[in-house]
Design a protein around this motif. Sequence first.
Motif, PDB file in Angstrom:
ATOM      1  N   LEU A 220       0.942  -1.154   0.051  1.00 24.59           N
ATOM      2  CA  LEU A 220      -0.012   0.043   0.019  1.00 24.59           C
ATOM      3  C   LEU A 220       0.986   1.172  -0.143  1.00 24.59           C
ATOM      4  CD1 LEU A 220      -2.624  -1.125   2.889  1.00 24.59           C
ATOM      5  CD2 LEU A 220      -2.639  -1.528   0.297  1.00 24.59           C
ATOM      6  N   GLU A 221       0.349   2.324  -0.468  1.00 30.36           N
ATOM      7  CA  GLU A 221       1.050   3.667  -0.503  1.00 30.36           C
ATOM      8  C   GLU A 221       0.382   4.952   0.082  1.00 30.36           C
ATOM      9  OE1 GLU A 221       3.003   6.555  -3.974  1.00 30.36           O
ATOM     10  OE2 GLU A 221       1.858   4.908  -4.478  1.00 30.36           O
ATOM     11  N   ILE A 222       0.695   5.465   0.954  1.00 34.83           N
ATOM     12  CA  ILE A 222       0.216   6.647   1.674  1.00 34.83           C
ATOM     13  C   ILE A 222       0.752   7.634   0.631  1.00 34.83           C
ATOM     14  CG2 ILE A 222       0.150   8.228   3.529  1.00 34.83           C
ATOM     15  CD1 ILE A 222       0.919   5.800   5.274  1.00 34.83           C
ATOM     16  N   LEU A 223      -0.265   8.240   0.060  1.00 40.93           N
ATOM     17  CA  LEU A 223      -0.107   9.301  -1.174  1.00 40.93           C
ATOM     18  C   LEU A 223       0.199  10.564  -0.062  1.00 40.93           C
ATOM     19  CD1 LEU A 223      -2.696   8.433  -3.979  1.00 40.93           C
ATOM     20  CD2 LEU A 223      -0.490   7.906  -3.945  1.00 40.93           C
ATOM     21  N   SER A 224      -1.077  10.906   0.828  1.00 40.23           N
ATOM     22  CA  SER A 224      -0.737  12.138   1.695  1.00 40.23           C
ATOM     23  C   SER A 224      -1.471  11.662   2.964  1.00 40.23           C
ATOM     24  CB  SER A 224      -1.618  13.053   0.745  1.00 40.23           C
ATOM     25  OG  SER A 224      -1.427  14.390   1.624  1.00 40.23           O
ATOM     26  N   PHE A 225      -1.040  12.585   4.134  1.00 38.55           N
ATOM     27  CA  PHE A 225      -1.716  12.385   5.350  1.00 38.55           C
ATOM     28  C   PHE A 225      -1.892  13.541   5.999  1.00 38.55           C
ATOM     29  CE2 PHE A 225       2.707  12.007   6.016  1.00 38.55           C
ATOM     30  CZ  PHE A 225       3.017  12.732   7.425  1.00 38.55           C
ATOM     31  N   PHE A 226      -2.815  13.760   6.920  1.00 37.57           N
ATOM     32  CA  PHE A 226      -2.978  14.732   7.736  1.00 37.57           C
ATOM     33  C   PHE A 226      -3.188  14.500   9.210  1.00 37.57           C
ATOM     34  CE2 PHE A 226      -6.479  17.226  10.082  1.00 37.57           C
ATOM     35  CZ  PHE A 226      -5.545  18.505   9.846  1.00 37.57           C
ATOM     36  N   ARG A 227      -2.419  14.811  10.237  1.00 37.16           N
ATOM     37  CA  ARG A 227      -2.282  14.584  11.700  1.00 37.16           C
ATOM     38  C   ARG A 227      -3.209  15.544  12.261  1.00 37.16           C
ATOM     39  NH1 ARG A 227       1.008  10.659  13.012  1.00 37.16           N
ATOM     40  NH2 ARG A 227       3.013  10.228  11.698  1.00 37.16           N
ATOM     41  N   HIS A 228      -4.108  15.008  13.097  1.00 35.19           N
ATOM     42  CA  HIS A 228      -4.865  15.890  14.191  1.00 35.19           C
ATOM     43  C   HIS A 228      -5.099  15.502  15.485  1.00 35.19           C
ATOM     44  CE1 HIS A 228      -7.994  12.910  13.503  1.00 35.19           C
ATOM     45  NE2 HIS A 228      -7.759  12.886  12.318  1.00 35.19           N
ATOM     46  N   ALA A 229      -5.612  16.114  16.339  1.00 34.11           N
ATOM     47  CA  ALA A 229      -5.689  15.718  17.649  1.00 34.11           C
ATOM     48  C   ALA A 229      -6.003  14.445  17.863  1.00 34.11           C
ATOM     49  CB  ALA A 229      -6.653  16.868  18.497  1.00 34.11           C
ATOM     50  N   ASP A 230      -6.942  13.917  17.095  1.00 30.92           N
ATOM     51  CA  ASP A 230      -7.761  12.466  17.324  1.00 30.92           C
ATOM     52  C   ASP A 230      -6.872  11.564  16.674  1.00 30.92           C
ATOM     53  OD1 ASP A 230      -9.656  13.746  19.107  1.00 30.92           O
ATOM     54  OD2 ASP A 230     -10.869  14.193  17.384  1.00 30.92           O
ATOM     55  N   GLY A 231      -6.031  11.601  15.492  1.00 30.86           N
ATOM     56  CA  GLY A 231      -5.548  10.568  14.906  1.00 30.86           C
ATOM     57  C   GLY A 231      -4.846  11.183  13.693  1.00 30.86           C
TER      58      GLY A 231
END
Length: 289
Positions: A220-231
Amino acid sequence: MASDQTQGTALDSLRQRIDVLDAELHRLLMERVRVIDGIVAAKRASGADGVMFRPDREADMMRRMVERHEGSLPLTSAEHLWREIITACTRLQGEFQVHLDGSADIAAMRDAARFYFGFAVEMETAGDPADVVGTVAASHSDLGVIALTERAELPWWRGLGQDGAQIIARLPFFVAEERPADLASMVISRPIPGSGTPDTAVYDARWRGVLPGSLMDTGLEILSFFRHADGVDALLAASGDSSEDEVLTLCREAGAEPDVLRFVGGYAAPIDIDEGEPDELDDFSEDAD
């Protein structure tokens, strides 16, 4: 003097040959448009309405071009010419706009869009990726281009879905060192009826807490990610041949079963043209771990 005359005669002959080839290219282009006119008429007679994009067919056309390409003309130049022709013929079905991600480097974004869609298509700059998603989802046949960054400023892909806008292509399709218009980006549109299985399927994946495990080891490939307070939210890519359940199993085996996994589109696998024999790209971005 005789040598100069011989050289001049040879050059004149080559220029005349170019004139003949130019006329033939133009004739074939007009013949192609007549065929497109017939396709448009047939679609309208069957009740089909509006612009119909076929990114899977375009990708097949580009792959065939790579296979037959030779000589000193850069492959990216040939690609740009074909893209211009394809877009011009698509516009015969109806007008459409391309909405650009205003959060990206706008000059690079316009270069990428112009290289892919040509210079005649109307382009509008939106505020951010979420604006692009909303505008395309509310349109009849418009497209959007969103910059693909490893760490996103917001999880814009949450707005994608089968009832709104979906990912249909990944740019650039030809990948090479120092190529023109090389901004990594995604093309979105309204869902395309009758589209085939994409090479790569894309999912909206969400985890509570810190993302565990290493998804990249599963293919699998993570194209983009966003971290926030809940995960963590991620735009996740998998083989188009894998079902959603199979993708979920791969995540589980990596110790990273998501709380949410939604299909949000797909794209044809880009081609690396730096090598002697073009290969489809396996990875583009690094793991988000």
